[in-house]
Write an enzyme that holds these catalytic residues in place. Structure first.
Site, mmCIF file in Angstrom:
data_model
loop_
_atom_site.group_PDB
_atom_site.id
_atom_site.type_symbol
_atom_site.label_atom_id
_atom_site.label_comp_id
_atom_site.label_asym_id
_atom_site.label_seq_id
_atom_site.Cartn_x
_atom_site.Cartn_y
_atom_site.Cartn_z
ATOM 1 N N GLY A 14 -76.575 -33.967 -16.419
ATOM 2 C CA GLY A 14 -75.124 -33.742 -16.376
ATOM 3 C C GLY A 14 -74.420 -34.784 -15.535
ATOM 4 C CB SER A 15 -75.344 -37.933 -14.408
ATOM 5 O OG SER A 15 -76.211 -38.308 -15.444
ATOM 6 C CB THR A 16 -71.088 -37.960 -18.681
ATOM 7 O OG1 THR A 16 -70.691 -36.583 -18.664
ATOM 8 C CG2 THR A 16 -72.292 -38.142 -19.590
ATOM 9 N N GLY A 18 -68.169 -36.169 -12.617
ATOM 10 C CA GLY A 18 -68.282 -35.272 -11.461
ATOM 11 C C GLY A 18 -69.337 -35.671 -10.437
ATOM 12 C CB ILE A 19 -71.357 -33.478 -8.202
ATOM 13 C CG1 ILE A 19 -70.181 -32.814 -7.461
ATOM 14 C CG2 ILE A 19 -72.551 -33.614 -7.286
ATOM 15 C CD1 ILE A 19 -70.430 -31.370 -7.005
ATOM 16 C CB SER A 139 -72.969 -23.632 -5.352
ATOM 17 O OG SER A 139 -71.691 -23.258 -4.870
ATOM 18 C CE1 TYR A 152 -71.680 -22.560 -10.589
ATOM 19 C CE2 TYR A 152 -70.740 -21.658 -8.577
ATOM 20 C CZ TYR A 152 -71.247 -22.734 -9.278
ATOM 21 O OH TYR A 152 -71.326 -23.971 -8.680
HETATM 22 P P1 NAD Z 1 -68.418 -31.144 -13.864
HETATM 23 O O1 NAD Z 1 -68.030 -30.099 -14.857
HETATM 24 O O2 NAD Z 1 -67.368 -32.035 -13.286
HETATM 25 O O3 NAD Z 1 -69.582 -32.038 -14.449
HETATM 26 C C1 NAD Z 1 -70.748 -31.412 -14.958
HETATM 27 C C2 NAD Z 1 -71.473 -32.367 -15.868
HETATM 28 O O4 NAD Z 1 -72.565 -31.660 -16.485
HETATM 29 C C3 NAD Z 1 -70.599 -32.902 -16.994
HETATM 30 O O5 NAD Z 1 -70.917 -34.264 -17.183
HETATM 31 C C4 NAD Z 1 -71.041 -32.043 -18.188
HETATM 32 O O6 NAD Z 1 -70.827 -32.677 -19.408
HETATM 33 C C5 NAD Z 1 -72.529 -31.872 -17.870
HETATM 34 N N1 NAD Z 1 -73.173 -30.760 -18.550
HETATM 35 C C6 NAD Z 1 -72.734 -29.470 -18.617
HETATM 36 N N2 NAD Z 1 -73.580 -28.757 -19.360
HETATM 37 C C7 NAD Z 1 -74.578 -29.603 -19.759
HETATM 38 C C8 NAD Z 1 -75.722 -29.461 -20.571
HETATM 39 N N3 NAD Z 1 -76.017 -28.299 -21.137
HETATM 40 N N4 NAD Z 1 -76.515 -30.534 -20.768
HETATM 41 C C9 NAD Z 1 -76.220 -31.729 -20.215
HETATM 42 N N5 NAD Z 1 -75.125 -31.937 -19.449
HETATM 43 C C10 NAD Z 1 -74.319 -30.874 -19.238
HETATM 44 O O7 NAD Z 1 -69.209 -30.353 -12.727
HETATM 45 P P2 NAD Z 1 -69.373 -30.636 -11.158
HETATM 46 O O8 NAD Z 1 -68.281 -29.942 -10.461
HETATM 47 O O9 NAD Z 1 -69.613 -32.078 -10.915
HETATM 48 O O10 NAD Z 1 -70.720 -29.797 -10.881
HETATM 49 C C11 NAD Z 1 -72.006 -30.380 -10.867
HETATM 50 C C12 NAD Z 1 -72.962 -29.399 -10.202
HETATM 51 O O11 NAD Z 1 -72.524 -29.142 -8.869
HETATM 52 C C13 NAD Z 1 -73.061 -28.044 -10.902
HETATM 53 O O12 NAD Z 1 -74.389 -27.594 -10.905
HETATM 54 C C14 NAD Z 1 -72.188 -27.145 -10.030
HETATM 55 O O13 NAD Z 1 -72.594 -25.806 -10.092
HETATM 56 C C15 NAD Z 1 -72.453 -27.747 -8.663
HETATM 57 N N6 NAD Z 1 -71.380 -27.431 -7.693
HETATM 58 C C16 NAD Z 1 -70.101 -27.879 -7.892
HETATM 59 C C17 NAD Z 1 -69.120 -27.562 -6.972
HETATM 60 C C18 NAD Z 1 -67.697 -28.029 -7.123
HETATM 61 O O14 NAD Z 1 -66.807 -27.507 -6.425
HETATM 62 N N7 NAD Z 1 -67.418 -29.010 -7.970
HETATM 63 C C19 NAD Z 1 -69.435 -26.777 -5.850
HETATM 64 C C20 NAD Z 1 -70.734 -26.347 -5.674
HETATM 65 C C21 NAD Z 1 -71.711 -26.687 -6.608
#
Ligand code: NAD
Length: 262
Positions: A14-16, A18-19, A139, A152
């Site tokens: 899931g690295s396209t 966000g985090i 998280s 979640y």
């Molecule tokens: P985001 O939605 O910005 O990005 C998530 C990425 O995962 C996207 O690129 C999406 O296309 C990809 N993805 C989703 N489902 C997928 C699948 N089935 N197969 C392959 N790729 C998939 O999310 P984020 O906020 O960057 O979150 C990333 C991680 O960090 C998650 O596990 C989330 O639970 C965790 N997290 C986020 C936060 C926050 O506030 N952003 C806080 C705590 C934990």
């Protein structure tokens, strides 16, 4: 301390965006060969190209890690990795009484089983080579279960359990398995959520973000959203050779929301 991951291959699910993208950028910046993953070829190619532009060694693999078939295709395309970052995850606020069985299963498949399947595929190779890093992006919601998305929170607690259990299997080796617990972080997914909130409440995006932290995460010591790079920094460290004495740990990068000492 200079982190040098040259010669190591890192897969970040899931690295396209966000985090996940920030972690890929951070690991690449430390010399690792990185593999970008997402479900859509266009997004995967675009993210890989963007990272390549910074001089990184990047490969993109399109696969849906929420399914057994998707994980199998990913492992076939990439049989070995030195660093596995189980980052792909979904979140969606919903009242408990409105969460159907399908959502509970979907959240478990995406957030938990993706990491279970990929760890099962890659751990043996890491143990054989006597070096490896598995990191689960959990998280603070795995400790402070949010009432607006209990499904979640359940997946984020489950990840902590799986990570700790896997770490026990690495005793006496150079492999470590840890979790990182971000707090509210301004990723693309969260930005969309905050923009919706701002629209609903007639606020600016900055106001909505500040209010969200005050109202929903009042115990935050940071009192703001973290940036994706602030989370990635912790992940790059725990993936480094320098973090060799930290194993089976749940590392908090959540701005002090969780009111405990350890
Ligand atoms: P985001 O939605 O910005 O990005 C998530 C990425 O995962 C996207 O690129 C999406 O296309 C990809 N993805 C989703 N489902 C997928 C699948 N089935 N197969 C392959 N790729 C998939 O999310 P984020 O906020 O960057 O979150 C990333 C991680 O960090 C998650 O596990 C989330 O639970 C965790 N997290 C986020 C936060 C926050 O506030 N952003 C806080 C705590 C934990």
């Amino acid at each position: 301390m200079k982190i040098d991951l040259s010669g190591k291959t890192a897969l970040i699910t899931g690295s396209t965006a966000g985090i996940g993208y920030a972690i890929a950028k951070g690991l690449a910046g430390s010399g690792a060969d990185v593999v970008i993953n997402g479900r859509g070829r266009d997004k995967v190619d675009a993210a890989a190209r963007k990272l390549e532009g910074t001089g990184a060694k990047v490969r993109g693999i399109t696969a849906d890690v929420s399914t057994a078939a998707g994980c199998k295709a990913l492992v076939t395309a990439l049989p070995d990795v030195d660093i596995l970052i189980n980052n792909a995850g979904i979140f969606e606020p919903k009242n408990f009484v409105d969460i159907p069985d399908e959502d509970w299963s979907r959240f478990f498949e995406v957030n938990v089983m993706s990491g279970v399947r990929l760890s099962r595929a890659y751990l043996a190779g890491m143990l054989k080579r006597n070096w490896g890093r598995i990191v689960f992006i959990s998280s603070e919601s795995g400790l402070n279960i949010p009432v607006e998305m209990i499904h979640y929170g359940m997946t984020k607690t489950a990840q902590l359990s799986v990570a700790r259990g896997l770490a026990q299997l690495t005793r006496g080796t150079g492999v470590t398995v840890n979790s990182v617990l971000p707090g509210p972080t301004m990723s693309e997914g969260v930005e969309t959520f905050v923009k919706d909130l701002a629209k609903q409440n007639g606020q600016s995006v900055d106001e909505a973000a500040a209010n969200f932290v005050k109202q929903h995460r009042p115990s935050s010591l940071l009192q703001r959203f973290a940036s994706v790079d602030e989370i990635a920094n912790m992940v790059v460290y725990i993936a480094s050779k320098e973090a060799s004495a930290t194993n089976g740990a749940a590392l908090r990068a959540e701005g002090g929301i969780v009111n405990t000492i350890a």
